[in-house]
Design a protein around this motif. Structure first.
Motif, PDB file in Angstrom:
ATOM      1  N   GLY A 101     115.586  29.498 103.144  1.00  0.00           N
ATOM      2  CA  GLY A 101     114.730  30.651 103.443  1.00  0.00           C
ATOM      3  C   GLY A 101     113.366  30.254 103.953  1.00  0.00           C
ATOM      4  N   ASN A 102     113.154  29.017 104.281  1.00  0.00           N
ATOM      5  CA  ASN A 102     111.878  28.551 104.801  1.00  0.00           C
ATOM      6  C   ASN A 102     112.041  28.174 106.266  1.00  0.00           C
ATOM      7  OD1 ASN A 102     110.674  28.843 102.325  1.00  0.00           O
ATOM      8  ND2 ASN A 102     111.135  26.738 101.706  1.00  0.00           N
ATOM      9  N   VAL A 103     111.003  28.462 107.013  1.00  0.00           N
ATOM     10  CA  VAL A 103     110.998  28.114 108.425  1.00  0.00           C
ATOM     11  C   VAL A 103     109.914  27.082 108.632  1.00  0.00           C
ATOM     12  CG1 VAL A 103     110.683  28.978 110.761  1.00  0.00           C
ATOM     13  CG2 VAL A 103     111.776  30.411 109.045  1.00  0.00           C
ATOM     14  N   GLU A 109     104.032  23.136 108.036  1.00  0.00           N
ATOM     15  CA  GLU A 109     103.817  24.025 106.899  1.00  0.00           C
ATOM     16  C   GLU A 109     105.093  24.826 106.673  1.00  0.00           C
ATOM     17  OE1 GLU A 109     100.503  26.559 107.579  1.00  0.00           O
ATOM     18  OE2 GLU A 109      99.202  24.934 108.204  1.00  0.00           O
ATOM     19  N   GLN A 110     105.417  25.046 105.404  1.00  0.00           N
ATOM     20  CA  GLN A 110     106.581  25.853 105.069  1.00  0.00           C
ATOM     21  C   GLN A 110     106.163  27.314 104.995  1.00  0.00           C
ATOM     22  OE1 GLN A 110     109.691  24.844 104.737  1.00  0.00           O
ATOM     23  NE2 GLN A 110     109.149  22.720 105.207  1.00  0.00           N
ATOM     24  N   VAL A 111     106.741  28.163 105.846  1.00  0.00           N
ATOM     25  CA  VAL A 111     106.429  29.587 105.874  1.00  0.00           C
ATOM     26  C   VAL A 111     107.693  30.332 105.480  1.00  0.00           C
ATOM     27  CG1 VAL A 111     105.677  31.502 107.326  1.00  0.00           C
ATOM     28  CG2 VAL A 111     104.782  29.208 107.731  1.00  0.00           C
ATOM     29  N   PRO A 112     107.624  31.177 104.448  1.00  0.00           N
ATOM     30  CA  PRO A 112     108.831  31.926 104.070  1.00  0.00           C
ATOM     31  C   PRO A 112     109.218  32.910 105.173  1.00  0.00           C
ATOM     32  CG  PRO A 112     106.954  32.678 102.802  1.00  0.00           C
ATOM     33  CD  PRO A 112     106.491  31.501 103.586  1.00  0.00           C
ATOM     34  N   PHE A 113     110.512  33.161 105.272  1.00  0.00           N
ATOM     35  CA  PHE A 113     111.024  34.057 106.299  1.00  0.00           C
ATOM     36  C   PHE A 113     110.606  35.492 106.000  1.00  0.00           C
ATOM     37  CE2 PHE A 113     114.356  36.993 107.717  1.00  0.00           C
ATOM     38  CZ  PHE A 113     114.275  36.771 109.078  1.00  0.00           C
ATOM     39  N   GLN A 114     110.104  36.200 107.040  1.00  0.00           N
ATOM     40  CA  GLN A 114     109.744  37.606 106.912  1.00  0.00           C
ATOM     41  C   GLN A 114     110.368  38.360 108.074  1.00  0.00           C
ATOM     42  OE1 GLN A 114     105.507  37.722 106.976  1.00  0.00           O
ATOM     43  NE2 GLN A 114     105.289  36.826 104.948  1.00  0.00           N
ATOM     44  N   PRO A 115     111.228  39.333 107.765  1.00  0.00           N
ATOM     45  CA  PRO A 115     111.831  40.096 108.872  1.00  0.00           C
ATOM     46  C   PRO A 115     110.783  40.983 109.546  1.00  0.00           C
ATOM     47  CG  PRO A 115     112.475  41.020 106.768  1.00  0.00           C
ATOM     48  CD  PRO A 115     111.698  39.769 106.463  1.00  0.00           C
TER      49      PRO A 115
END
Length: 142
Positions: A101-103, A109-115
């Motif tokens: 679930g990380n992009v 930097e690890q950015v969480p997925f946000q639709p």
């Protein structure tokens, strides 16, 4: 000069035939004949000018020196490497990150997925008529 005067006469006669056929429908025989003579002169001169331009262009192309390549490798371009590099490790890492679930961005930097969250459409059924009139006036500039 490219060609000869025969090209000019040929294009002039082409103009005569076209003008005579199109002019004969709405004019008399005498008027059509006079217009055909004018068309012959115009097409003859235009063909002459066209030949001058073509001669200048071709003279420029013919007199331009051909640049020879400095060094030619005889084997260059004779074989094609159809193999693709092995990127299975990189592909597996990207799939693993997607499952977590990380992009990963360019800055590591690890950015969480946000639709995406597009704005909701608004209905005009429960609006006051004055508000709708103001909106229409604003959009039409009135």
């Amino acid at each position: 000069m490219m060609g000869s005067w025969r090209w000019n006469v040929g294009l002039g006669l082409f103009g005569v035939v076209l003008t005579f056929l199109f002019s004969l429908d709405s004019n008399g025989l005498g008027v059509s004949a006079v217009r055909s003579v004018y068309a012959f002169i115009a097409f003859f001169v235009l063909a002459y000018l066209f030949r001058i331009v073509l001669a200048a262009v071709f003279r420029e192309i013919v007199t331009k020196p051909v640049q020879e390549p400095e060094t030619m490798d005889e084997n260059k371009g004779s074989t094609v490497d159809m193999s693709t590099p092995d990127e299975t490790d990189q592909l597996n890492e990207m799939l693993r990150m997607q499952l977590d679930g990380n992009v990963k961005t360019d800055t590591d930097e690890q950015v969480p997925f946000q639709p995406l969250t597009p704005p909701k459409l608004v209905s005009t059924q429960n609006k006051e008529p004055e508000e709708l009139a103001k909106a229409i006036r604003h959009l039409t500039g009135g």
